[in-house]
Design a protein around this motif. Structure first.
Motif, PDB file in Angstrom:
ATOM      1  N   TRP A 119     -23.397  55.575  11.785  1.00 22.61           N
ATOM      2  CA  TRP A 119     -23.113  56.949  11.114  1.00 22.61           C
ATOM      3  C   TRP A 119     -22.846  57.809  12.148  1.00 22.61           C
ATOM      4  O   TRP A 119     -22.095  58.699  12.378  1.00 22.61           O
ATOM      5  CB  TRP A 119     -24.049  57.404  10.104  1.00 22.61           C
ATOM      6  N   ARG A 120     -23.880  57.915  13.131  1.00 23.40           N
ATOM      7  CA  ARG A 120     -23.762  58.936  14.285  1.00 23.40           C
ATOM      8  C   ARG A 120     -22.437  58.552  15.000  1.00 23.40           C
ATOM      9  O   ARG A 120     -21.854  59.765  15.602  1.00 23.40           O
ATOM     10  CB  ARG A 120     -25.035  58.565  15.174  1.00 23.40           C
ATOM     11  N   ASN A 121     -22.006  57.435  15.216  1.00 22.58           N
ATOM     12  CA  ASN A 121     -20.763  57.245  15.956  1.00 22.58           C
ATOM     13  C   ASN A 121     -19.543  57.850  15.290  1.00 22.58           C
ATOM     14  O   ASN A 121     -18.731  58.339  15.984  1.00 22.58           O
ATOM     15  CB  ASN A 121     -20.631  55.928  16.351  1.00 22.58           C
ATOM     16  N   ILE A 122     -19.403  57.661  14.167  1.00 26.64           N
ATOM     17  CA  ILE A 122     -18.340  58.069  13.359  1.00 26.64           C
ATOM     18  C   ILE A 122     -18.293  59.441  12.626  1.00 26.64           C
ATOM     19  O   ILE A 122     -17.132  59.996  12.321  1.00 26.64           O
ATOM     20  CB  ILE A 122     -18.127  56.902  12.041  1.00 26.64           C
ATOM     21  N   GLU A 123     -19.550  60.031  12.589  1.00 28.05           N
ATOM     22  CA  GLU A 123     -19.405  61.648  12.182  1.00 28.05           C
ATOM     23  C   GLU A 123     -18.410  62.445  12.699  1.00 28.05           C
ATOM     24  O   GLU A 123     -17.817  63.197  12.043  1.00 28.05           O
ATOM     25  CB  GLU A 123     -20.824  61.879  12.193  1.00 28.05           C
ATOM     26  N   PRO A 124     -18.548  62.687  13.999  1.00 26.84           N
ATOM     27  CA  PRO A 124     -17.741  63.601  14.540  1.00 26.84           C
ATOM     28  C   PRO A 124     -16.117  63.224  14.393  1.00 26.84           C
ATOM     29  O   PRO A 124     -15.323  64.327  14.187  1.00 26.84           O
ATOM     30  CB  PRO A 124     -18.043  63.445  16.041  1.00 26.84           C
ATOM     31  N   HIS A 125     -15.773  62.104  14.406  1.00 27.64           N
ATOM     32  CA  HIS A 125     -14.555  61.624  14.044  1.00 27.64           C
ATOM     33  C   HIS A 125     -14.062  61.978  12.702  1.00 27.64           C
ATOM     34  O   HIS A 125     -12.675  62.350  12.319  1.00 27.64           O
ATOM     35  CB  HIS A 125     -14.184  60.386  14.414  1.00 27.64           C
ATOM     36  N   LEU A 126     -14.923  61.799  11.527  1.00 27.72           N
ATOM     37  CA  LEU A 126     -14.561  62.252  10.257  1.00 27.72           C
ATOM     38  C   LEU A 126     -14.433  63.556  10.084  1.00 27.72           C
ATOM     39  O   LEU A 126     -13.509  64.120   9.027  1.00 27.72           O
ATOM     40  CB  LEU A 126     -15.729  61.596   9.430  1.00 27.72           C
ATOM     41  N   LYS A 127     -15.487  64.231  10.756  1.00 27.43           N
ATOM     42  CA  LYS A 127     -15.353  65.853  10.886  1.00 27.43           C
ATOM     43  C   LYS A 127     -13.673  66.337  11.272  1.00 27.43           C
ATOM     44  O   LYS A 127     -12.958  67.172  10.858  1.00 27.43           O
ATOM     45  CB  LYS A 127     -16.164  66.663  11.747  1.00 27.43           C
TER      46      LYS A 127
END
Length: 421
Positions: free
Chosen positions: A229-237
């Motif tokens: 989740w920490r890895n994907i969170e900024p990219h989903l934003k």
């Protein structure tokens, strides 16, 4: 062949009803079926799958592309003429000038193809016409009366349905549970702003490689959801800023995903990309930006048609008027530094009518496009809907973004901005 329930997911009730209407191949079916529902609710996919799986003779035409009745009738006849023709066998083009010709040619084509005793489905001897639409039947019903079609509604997919459908697309190299956990995270971010299955499927495919990146590198396992989740969170934003707009291509998006820069780079990229908005929506957005960043007292200077029409040769003098004539002594800060200011709806419409070449009437279509821009978060509604002085809005896009929009309609927005005089 897979059973229908494994191919058409979460539409069991609609499939059952349609199969009951179709009956056997030589049975008479209902003359017309009207299927409606929002975009990406499975209407076309369900219908095409049922017709192909049941091997029913059918023709699919796009009525938006067929802008005349002749093109529509000729497409139906020529598609039907190719049903039983092999790929190597050439078929001559059938011309059809009137509906009387269509009836005569339709009988001939169905006899030649050997389907004269079967129901032929036109998704548009017994003919069943199936209409697929996002608009309710009442909007199409003629005043003179007509035979009422069988009406069927396709509701939007629930979050559970979307979870099941999207999870069904999991790559074979990963477990179904791992991909289902990823879809659950994706829907948790996007479901409140986007329920379009096509958009969600696009986003799921685009961002999955970033989600499983720690697993590929050996930094985490499939059950380490916190690290994933920490890895994907900024990219989903970042992806939240491209929902519905489709302002960058897949290759551009992948290049952006490889960068560690902040959202500023996304805005810079957006300035050089084409945003797929309706023609008048672009002018509405431009007018909203001008209303947000220009002082109200400058509207007469910039947008009064009488002044513009008085002398076309004054276009060179247009930019020579000194800014000091508008500026108060204490007004020294750029409006762009102060941020967008709210403006009333009537001011937005007045500016819109001035910058659009052709006359635009204040129809419901214009108002609905304003609402769509608010939904896309390109405009913000200020205050409450029940206020007495009417709604107020603010434009939330950047200067680079609106300049990119203006270039697609050949409008030089800089000439109409007070800060650039």
């Amino acid at each position: 062949m897979l059973p229908l329930e494994n191919v058409v997911l979460c539409r069991e009730a609609q499939v059952s009803a349609l199969m009951a209407l179709f009956g056997e191949r030589h049975h008479f079916s209902f003359p017309s079926i009207f299927i409606y529902g929002h975009r990406a609710s499975g209407k076309t996919y369900v219908m095409e799958t049922l017709l192909k799986t049941s091997e029913l003779p059918h023709v699919i035409v796009n009525c938006i592309e067929c802008f005349t009745s002749r093109i529509l009738l000729e497409q139906i006849l020529n598609h039907l003429n190719c049903l039983n023709s092999s790929k190597d066998e050439s078929t001559s083009h059938i011309a059809c000038d009137s509906f009387n010709d269509f009836v005569r040619l339709f009988k001939k084509v169905t006899q030649d193809q050997g389907v004269d005793d079967q129901t032929v489905y036109i998704t548009k001897r017994n003919v069943t016409v199936i209409f697929l639409s996002q608009i309710v039947w009442e909007k199409f019903r003629p005043n003179t009366g007509c035979f009422e079609p069988f009406i069927m509604y396709f509701p939007d997919y629930s979050i559970g349905h979307l979870q099941k459908i999207l999870s069904h697309d999991h790559p074979p190299e990963y477990s179904a549970d791992f991909y289902a956990a990823y879809i659950n995270i994706l829907l948790g971010v996007f479901y409140t702003v986007c329920r379009d299955l096509k958009e969600l499927r696009y986003l799921a495919a685009l961002n999955f490689s970033k989600y499983c990146e720690p697993v590929v590198k050996g930094e985490a396992n499939e059950r380490d959801t916190r690290k994933l989740w920490r890895n994907i969170e900024p990219h989903l934003k970042k992806a939240m800023h491209t929902v519905y707009l489709r302002e960058i291509s897949s290759s551009q998006w992948e290049k952006l995903q490889q960068d560690d820069t902040e959202m500023g780079q996304l805005k810079g990229l957006s300035a050089h990309a084409h945003v797929e908005l309706p023609y008048y929506s672009k002018f509405i957005l431009i007018a909203a930006y001008l209303a947000s960043y220009n002082p109200t007292r400058t509207d007469k200077r910039f947008f009064l048609k009488a002044v513009v029409q008085k002398s076309k040769s004054s276009s060179q003098h247009h930019g020579k008027i000194k800014k000091a004539s508008f500026m108060k002594k204490h007004e020294k800060t750029s409006n762009h530094l102060l941020g967008p200011k709210p403006f009333p709806l009537d001011r937005l419409l007045a500016i819109l009518y001035s910058i659009v070449d052709s006359r635009v009437a204040p129809t419901a279509n214009i108002f609905s496009q304003i609402t769509s821009l608010v939904t896309l978060q390109l405009l913000t509604l200020v205050g409450h809907d029940d206020q007495l002085d009417g709604p107020k809005y603010k434009c939330t896009v950047s200067l680079d973004f609106v300049r990119a929009i203006a270039r697609t309609v050949n409008f030089d927005i800089i000439k109409y901005l007070y800060d650039f005089l």
